[in-house]
Design a protein around this motif. Structure first.
Motif, PDB file in Angstrom:
ATOM      1  N   THR A  56       0.821  -1.203   0.000  1.00  0.00           N
ATOM      2  CA  THR A  56       0.000   0.000   0.000  1.00  0.00           C
ATOM      3  C   THR A  56       0.862   1.263   0.000  1.00  0.00           C
ATOM      4  O   THR A  56       0.597   2.208  -0.737  1.00  0.00           O
ATOM      5  N   LEU A  57       1.927   1.274   0.825  1.00  0.00           N
ATOM      6  CA  LEU A  57       2.830   2.424   0.854  1.00  0.00           C
ATOM      7  C   LEU A  57       3.558   2.593  -0.478  1.00  0.00           C
ATOM      8  O   LEU A  57       3.751   3.711  -0.954  1.00  0.00           O
ATOM      9  N   SER A  58       3.945   1.491  -1.089  1.00  0.00           N
ATOM     10  CA  SER A  58       4.626   1.548  -2.376  1.00  0.00           C
ATOM     11  C   SER A  58       3.722   2.121  -3.460  1.00  0.00           C
ATOM     12  O   SER A  58       4.151   2.944  -4.277  1.00  0.00           O
ATOM     13  N   LYS A  59       2.453   1.705  -3.459  1.00  0.00           N
ATOM     14  CA  LYS A  59       1.497   2.230  -4.438  1.00  0.00           C
ATOM     15  C   LYS A  59       1.244   3.720  -4.233  1.00  0.00           C
ATOM     16  O   LYS A  59       0.907   4.422  -5.175  1.00  0.00           O
ATOM     17  N   ALA A  60       1.420   4.184  -2.999  1.00  0.00           N
ATOM     18  CA  ALA A  60       1.236   5.603  -2.701  1.00  0.00           C
ATOM     19  C   ALA A  60       2.491   6.418  -3.024  1.00  0.00           C
ATOM     20  O   ALA A  60       2.511   7.627  -2.811  1.00  0.00           O
ATOM     21  N   GLY A  61       3.547   5.741  -3.505  1.00  0.00           N
ATOM     22  CA  GLY A  61       4.771   6.439  -3.875  1.00  0.00           C
ATOM     23  C   GLY A  61       5.762   6.583  -2.744  1.00  0.00           C
ATOM     24  O   GLY A  61       6.761   7.271  -2.883  1.00  0.00           O
ATOM     25  N   LEU A  62       5.520   5.964  -1.627  1.00  0.00           N
ATOM     26  CA  LEU A  62       6.401   6.053  -0.459  1.00  0.00           C
ATOM     27  C   LEU A  62       7.312   4.825  -0.420  1.00  0.00           C
ATOM     28  O   LEU A  62       7.139   3.908   0.390  1.00  0.00           O
ATOM     29  N   LYS A  63       8.286   4.798  -1.306  1.00  0.00           N
ATOM     30  CA  LYS A  63       9.146   3.622  -1.486  1.00  0.00           C
ATOM     31  C   LYS A  63      10.004   3.328  -0.256  1.00  0.00           C
ATOM     32  O   LYS A  63      10.132   2.191   0.160  1.00  0.00           O
ATOM     33  N   VAL A  64      10.611   4.346   0.334  1.00  0.00           N
ATOM     34  CA  VAL A  64      11.467   4.128   1.505  1.00  0.00           C
ATOM     35  C   VAL A  64      10.636   3.589   2.664  1.00  0.00           C
ATOM     36  O   VAL A  64      11.042   2.658   3.365  1.00  0.00           O
ATOM     37  N   ALA A  65       9.451   4.149   2.858  1.00  0.00           N
ATOM     38  CA  ALA A  65       8.580   3.682   3.939  1.00  0.00           C
ATOM     39  C   ALA A  65       8.132   2.248   3.697  1.00  0.00           C
ATOM     40  O   ALA A  65       8.048   1.444   4.639  1.00  0.00           O
ATOM     41  N   SER A  66       7.871   1.889   2.439  1.00  0.00           N
ATOM     42  CA  SER A  66       7.418   0.523   2.157  1.00  0.00           C
ATOM     43  C   SER A  66       8.534  -0.482   2.417  1.00  0.00           C
ATOM     44  O   SER A  66       8.293  -1.569   2.944  1.00  0.00           O
ATOM     45  N   VAL A  67       9.772  -0.127   2.078  1.00  0.00           N
ATOM     46  CA  VAL A  67      10.900  -1.019   2.348  1.00  0.00           C
ATOM     47  C   VAL A  67      11.159  -1.100   3.842  1.00  0.00           C
ATOM     48  O   VAL A  67      11.480  -2.170   4.380  1.00  0.00           O
ATOM     49  N   THR A  68      11.009   0.011   4.555  1.00  0.00           N
ATOM     50  CA  THR A  68      11.230   0.028   6.001  1.00  0.00           C
ATOM     51  C   THR A  68      10.248  -0.890   6.716  1.00  0.00           C
ATOM     52  O   THR A  68      10.625  -1.580   7.669  1.00  0.00           O
ATOM     53  N   ILE A  69       9.006  -0.928   6.257  1.00  0.00           N
ATOM     54  CA  ILE A  69       8.017  -1.834   6.852  1.00  0.00           C
ATOM     55  C   ILE A  69       8.491  -3.278   6.728  1.00  0.00           C
ATOM     56  O   ILE A  69       8.356  -4.074   7.656  1.00  0.00           O
ATOM     57  N   LEU A  70       9.079  -3.614   5.580  1.00  0.00           N
ATOM     58  CA  LEU A  70       9.586  -4.976   5.401  1.00  0.00           C
ATOM     59  C   LEU A  70      10.819  -5.245   6.253  1.00  0.00           C
ATOM     60  O   LEU A  70      11.038  -6.369   6.706  1.00  0.00           O
ATOM     61  N   CYS A  71      11.650  -4.217   6.473  1.00  0.00           N
ATOM     62  CA  CYS A  71      12.875  -4.382   7.262  1.00  0.00           C
ATOM     63  C   CYS A  71      12.584  -4.594   8.745  1.00  0.00           C
ATOM     64  O   CYS A  71      13.328  -5.288   9.431  1.00  0.00           O
ATOM     65  N   ILE A  72      11.508  -4.000   9.243  1.00  0.00           N
ATOM     66  CA  ILE A  72      11.197  -4.088  10.668  1.00  0.00           C
ATOM     67  C   ILE A  72      10.848  -5.522  11.023  1.00  0.00           C
ATOM     68  O   ILE A  72       9.941  -6.114  10.457  1.00  0.00           O
ATOM     69  N   GLY A  73      11.586  -6.063  11.946  1.00  0.00           N
ATOM     70  CA  GLY A  73      11.267  -7.388  12.463  1.00  0.00           C
ATOM     71  C   GLY A  73      11.753  -8.543  11.618  1.00  0.00           C
ATOM     72  O   GLY A  73      11.452  -9.691  11.924  1.00  0.00           O
ATOM     73  N   SER A  74      12.491  -8.306  10.541  1.00  0.00           N
ATOM     74  CA  SER A  74      12.972  -9.395   9.710  1.00  0.00           C
ATOM     75  C   SER A  74      14.471  -9.250   9.473  1.00  0.00           C
ATOM     76  O   SER A  74      14.914  -8.381   8.718  1.00  0.00           O
ATOM     77  N   LYS A  75      15.230 -10.098  10.125  1.00  0.00           N
ATOM     78  CA  LYS A  75      16.683 -10.071   9.950  1.00  0.00           C
ATOM     79  C   LYS A  75      17.063 -10.460   8.523  1.00  0.00           C
ATOM     80  O   LYS A  75      18.042  -9.951   7.978  1.00  0.00           O
ATOM     81  N   ASP A  76      16.288 -11.351   7.931  1.00  0.00           N
ATOM     82  CA  ASP A  76      16.584 -11.776   6.557  1.00  0.00           C
ATOM     83  C   ASP A  76      16.453 -10.621   5.578  1.00  0.00           C
ATOM     84  O   ASP A  76      17.301 -10.435   4.702  1.00  0.00           O
ATOM     85  N   VAL A  77      15.378  -9.847   5.705  1.00  0.00           N
ATOM     86  CA  VAL A  77      15.190  -8.699   4.815  1.00  0.00           C
ATOM     87  C   VAL A  77      16.273  -7.666   5.082  1.00  0.00           C
ATOM     88  O   VAL A  77      16.851  -7.107   4.149  1.00  0.00           O
ATOM     89  N   TRP A  78      16.586  -7.425   6.356  1.00  0.00           N
ATOM     90  CA  TRP A  78      17.610  -6.441   6.703  1.00  0.00           C
ATOM     91  C   TRP A  78      18.953  -6.838   6.087  1.00  0.00           C
ATOM     92  O   TRP A  78      19.640  -6.008   5.476  1.00  0.00           O
ATOM     93  N   ALA A  79      19.326  -8.108   6.230  1.00  0.00           N
ATOM     94  CA  ALA A  79      20.602  -8.578   5.682  1.00  0.00           C
ATOM     95  C   ALA A  79      20.605  -8.532   4.156  1.00  0.00           C
ATOM     96  O   ALA A  79      21.596  -8.118   3.542  1.00  0.00           O
ATOM     97  N   SER A  80      19.524  -8.932   3.524  1.00  0.00           N
ATOM     98  CA  SER A  80      19.494  -8.932   2.060  1.00  0.00           C
ATOM     99  C   SER A  80      19.520  -7.515   1.502  1.00  0.00           C
ATOM    100  O   SER A  80      20.151  -7.259   0.473  1.00  0.00           O
TER     101      SER A  80
END
Length: 176
Positions: free
Chosen positions: A88-112
């Motif tokens: 939803t954030l990505s569709k609204a044009g908020l790319k950094v916020a959308s990636v940050t949502i994925l980074c929160i709580g996931s070590k795998d996403v953070w590392a990748s």
């Protein structure tokens, strides 16, 4: 003679009523339930009508010969919630916020994200750092070394990490 006919008719009517009443009330007592199965406990139907719902139903039932019980509930998949929020954030044009949502709580996403050269944003206490600024901050705080190897993970990406490494500021909704 008239009196005996009235008595005979009343006796005949009484006998007929007795037979009818006995037939009506004794019908249930003659039914044999010996080979009949017990009533079934049926689990409730819990529906999700859309693919955009991040919950799933769990239902169950137990039946004995005496009593039956059934129940149902729904559980929420928080990984799905994070993906939907990010989309939803990505569709609204908020790319950094959308990636940050994925980074929160996931070590795998953070590392990748770190290894792909586009690290997750991090809050330094004054503003959000992205890109090379975030990499320099990760090095400064001891999360990565100069070669890019991960030494430790932030306890909560997005909050300025204290050097005592305490879990007092850990996010409970998105555990490690």
């Amino acid at each position: 003679m008239r009196r005996s006919i009235v008595i005979l008719l009343s006796a005949l009517i009484s006998f007929t009523l007795f037979l009818l009443i006995e037939k009506v009330f004794s019908a249930d007592s003659t039914v044999n339930y010996k080979n009949q199965p017990p009533p079934s406990a049926i689990s409730p139907s819990v529906q999700s009508y859309s693919q955009m719902i991040c919950s799933f139903p769990v239902t169950g039932a137990v039946q004995t010969s005496v009593v039956g019980m059934s129940s149902g509930t729904t559980f929420t998949d928080w990984h799905c919630e994070r993906r939907m929020l990010s989309q939803t954030l990505s569709k609204a044009g908020l790319k950094v916020a959308s990636v940050t949502i994925l980074c929160i709580g996931s070590k795998d996403v953070w590392a990748s994200m770190l290894h792909s050269g586009t690290p997750c944003s991090i809050w330094n206490g004054q503003r959000a750092l992205i890109g090379k600024e975030a990499i320099n901050y990760y090095k400064e705080k001891g999360y990565i070394d100069d070669k890019g190897n991960i030494l430790r993970y932030p306890s909560y990406v997005g909050v300025n990490d204290t050097s005592d490494n305490s879990d007092s500021r850990r996010n409970i909704k998105y555990p490690r």
